[in-house]
Design a protein around this motif. Structure first.
Motif, mmCIF file in Angstrom:
data_model
loop_
_atom_site.group_PDB
_atom_site.id
_atom_site.type_symbol
_atom_site.label_atom_id
_atom_site.label_comp_id
_atom_site.label_asym_id
_atom_site.label_seq_id
_atom_site.Cartn_x
_atom_site.Cartn_y
_atom_site.Cartn_z
ATOM 1 N N ARG A 160 7.692 -9.754 -27.349
ATOM 2 C CA ARG A 160 6.509 -9.446 -26.530
ATOM 3 C C ARG A 160 6.707 -8.132 -25.767
ATOM 4 O O ARG A 160 7.331 -8.114 -24.698
ATOM 5 C CB ARG A 160 6.259 -10.583 -25.552
ATOM 6 C CG ARG A 160 5.955 -11.915 -26.238
ATOM 7 C CD ARG A 160 5.764 -12.986 -25.194
ATOM 8 N NE ARG A 160 5.322 -14.226 -25.753
ATOM 9 C CZ ARG A 160 6.089 -15.329 -25.844
ATOM 10 N NH1 ARG A 160 7.334 -15.321 -25.433
ATOM 11 N NH2 ARG A 160 5.588 -16.440 -26.343
ATOM 12 N N ARG A 197 -6.451 -12.038 -15.747
ATOM 13 C CA ARG A 197 -7.118 -12.725 -16.859
ATOM 14 C C ARG A 197 -7.723 -14.079 -16.500
ATOM 15 O O ARG A 197 -8.433 -14.663 -17.331
ATOM 16 C CB ARG A 197 -6.114 -12.931 -18.002
ATOM 17 C CG ARG A 197 -5.663 -11.642 -18.629
ATOM 18 C CD ARG A 197 -4.628 -11.929 -19.695
ATOM 19 N NE ARG A 197 -4.151 -10.717 -20.345
ATOM 20 C CZ ARG A 197 -3.187 -10.698 -21.251
ATOM 21 N NH1 ARG A 197 -2.595 -11.836 -21.612
ATOM 22 N NH2 ARG A 197 -2.808 -9.568 -21.813
ATOM 23 N N PHE A 207 -3.409 -2.945 -32.086
ATOM 24 C CA PHE A 207 -3.003 -4.349 -32.119
ATOM 25 C C PHE A 207 -4.178 -5.250 -31.736
ATOM 26 O O PHE A 207 -4.414 -6.287 -32.368
ATOM 27 C CB PHE A 207 -1.816 -4.592 -31.172
ATOM 28 C CG PHE A 207 -1.478 -6.053 -31.071
ATOM 29 C CD1 PHE A 207 -0.798 -6.692 -32.105
ATOM 30 C CD2 PHE A 207 -1.880 -6.810 -29.978
ATOM 31 C CE1 PHE A 207 -0.527 -8.054 -32.044
ATOM 32 C CE2 PHE A 207 -1.614 -8.170 -29.914
ATOM 33 C CZ PHE A 207 -0.932 -8.792 -30.945
ATOM 34 N N ARG A 208 -4.944 -4.841 -30.733
ATOM 35 C CA ARG A 208 -6.076 -5.677 -30.279
ATOM 36 C C ARG A 208 -7.143 -5.811 -31.376
ATOM 37 O O ARG A 208 -7.829 -6.821 -31.443
ATOM 38 C CB ARG A 208 -6.698 -5.110 -28.994
ATOM 39 C CG ARG A 208 -5.754 -5.078 -27.795
ATOM 40 C CD ARG A 208 -5.327 -6.447 -27.330
ATOM 41 N NE ARG A 208 -4.388 -6.396 -26.205
ATOM 42 C CZ ARG A 208 -3.557 -7.382 -25.896
ATOM 43 N NH1 ARG A 208 -3.530 -8.493 -26.605
ATOM 44 N NH2 ARG A 208 -2.734 -7.261 -24.869
ATOM 45 N N GLY A 238 -2.196 -14.420 -26.365
ATOM 46 C CA GLY A 238 -2.556 -14.435 -24.952
ATOM 47 C C GLY A 238 -3.650 -13.447 -24.561
ATOM 48 O O GLY A 238 -4.457 -13.719 -23.666
ATOM 49 N N GLY A 239 -3.695 -12.298 -25.257
ATOM 50 C CA GLY A 239 -4.640 -11.257 -24.859
ATOM 51 C C GLY A 239 -6.007 -11.373 -25.508
ATOM 52 O O GLY A 239 -6.862 -10.495 -25.342
ATOM 53 N N LYS A 284 1.519 -22.312 -26.301
ATOM 54 C CA LYS A 284 0.419 -22.438 -27.280
ATOM 55 C C LYS A 284 0.948 -22.772 -28.679
ATOM 56 O O LYS A 284 0.416 -23.633 -29.363
ATOM 57 C CB LYS A 284 -0.416 -21.147 -27.321
ATOM 58 C CG LYS A 284 -1.050 -20.786 -25.982
ATOM 59 C CD LYS A 284 -1.884 -19.522 -26.072
ATOM 60 C CE LYS A 284 -1.103 -18.262 -26.370
ATOM 61 N NZ LYS A 284 -0.231 -17.782 -25.288
ATOM 62 N N LEU A 287 4.952 -6.410 -23.850
ATOM 63 C CA LEU A 287 4.464 -6.310 -22.467
ATOM 64 C C LEU A 287 5.508 -6.793 -21.456
ATOM 65 O O LEU A 287 5.409 -6.493 -20.275
ATOM 66 C CB LEU A 287 3.191 -7.151 -22.291
ATOM 67 C CG LEU A 287 1.894 -6.568 -22.847
ATOM 68 C CD1 LEU A 287 0.780 -7.607 -22.769
ATOM 69 C CD2 LEU A 287 1.496 -5.319 -22.077
ATOM 70 N N ASP A 300 -0.483 -14.400 -33.789
ATOM 71 C CA ASP A 300 0.537 -13.361 -33.988
ATOM 72 C C ASP A 300 1.160 -13.452 -35.386
ATOM 73 O O ASP A 300 1.408 -12.436 -36.039
ATOM 74 C CB ASP A 300 1.645 -13.473 -32.932
ATOM 75 C CG ASP A 300 1.195 -12.985 -31.558
ATOM 76 O OD1 ASP A 300 0.134 -12.334 -31.476
ATOM 77 O OD2 ASP A 300 1.904 -13.247 -30.582
HETATM 78 C C1 S3P Z 1 0.151 -10.803 -25.631
HETATM 79 C C2 S3P Z 1 0.576 -12.038 -26.057
HETATM 80 C C3 S3P Z 1 1.473 -12.235 -27.205
HETATM 81 C C4 S3P Z 1 1.342 -11.086 -28.214
HETATM 82 C C5 S3P Z 1 1.479 -9.764 -27.530
HETATM 83 C C6 S3P Z 1 0.495 -9.554 -26.370
HETATM 84 C C7 S3P Z 1 -0.725 -10.696 -24.437
HETATM 85 O O1 S3P Z 1 1.170 -13.464 -27.857
HETATM 86 O O2 S3P Z 1 0.121 -11.157 -28.886
HETATM 87 O O3 S3P Z 1 2.798 -9.634 -27.082
HETATM 88 O O4 S3P Z 1 -1.334 -9.632 -24.215
HETATM 89 O O5 S3P Z 1 -0.835 -11.704 -23.688
HETATM 90 P P1 S3P Z 1 1.548 -14.913 -27.230
HETATM 91 O O6 S3P Z 1 0.539 -15.245 -26.190
HETATM 92 O O7 S3P Z 1 1.462 -15.823 -28.409
HETATM 93 O O8 S3P Z 1 2.919 -14.804 -26.694
#
Ligand code: S3P
Length: 184
Positions: A127, A145, A63-64, A87-88, A21, A129, A40
């Protein structure tokens, strides 16, 4: 000020970690002459902390919240931009609703096989996760997802075996076509 292209004011890139992205977003921003808003990066600039620090200290929910604020801010901006959404971002219904209902937003879902994603992102890094068994996590999250990304996407692009340049060129063509259809 850069102007929107016949109704498309924000091109929003969504998809799993590692789909490119940010890289595609940078190229696309250059081609369209629009700024890139990286979700981010916005969060890190606004808080003065890294994603990993926020995650470790305040937890995922905090964070969300920041992720949601970054997305809604980006979509509300009257100036055109390319948005590389984290991504989230599709996890929250309010975000999905905003992506679907923002008329001027064109949402591109970048996909790749989880094994390919794992090879691209490596382990952990910024990241949190992905600290343990990234490929298994990416496989699980991709499956969880998939429907959420589908819900918001105007178009889906497979990024396996394609260069970021090629994908950016393709998105520019799609946006031009969307603009023509939109203005008909
Ligand atoms: C996340 C994606 C990450 C970042 C975090 C969580 C996710 O961003 O926000 O680590 O939950 O998919 P990128 O998609 O830019 O790597």
């Amino acid at each position: 000020m850069a102007t929107s292209r016949n109704g498309v004011r924000h091109v929003v890139l969504v998809g799993m970690m590692g789909t490119g992205k940010t890289t595609v977003g940078q190229l696309l921003a250059g081609r369209l002459g629009w700024p890139l808003v990286d979700s981010d990066e916005r969060i890190e600039a606004a808080t003065g902390r890294t994603v990993r620090e926020i995650w470790a200290t305040d937890g995922e929910t905090a964070f969300r919240e920041l992720e949601q604020a970054a997305l809604l801010d980006a979509l509300a901006d009257p100036r055109p931009s390319v948005v590389a959404a984290a991504g989230g971002v599709v996890l929250r219904a309010a975000n999905r609703e905003a992506l679907v209902s923002a008329e001027a937003a064109f949402v591109v879902w970048l996909v790749a096989d989880p094994a390919e994603l794992a090879a691209r992102v490596g382990e952990g890094g910024h990241r949190p996760l992905l600290d343990d068994d990234p490929e298994a996590v990416l496989r699980r999250l991709s499956a969880e997802r998939e429907e959420l990304y589908r819900e918001v996407a105007d178009v889906v692009l497979d990024t396996d075996d394609r260069s970021a340049e090629d994908i950016a060129d393709h998105v520019v063509e799609i946006v031009a076509r969307a603009a023509v259809e939109g203005s008909a």
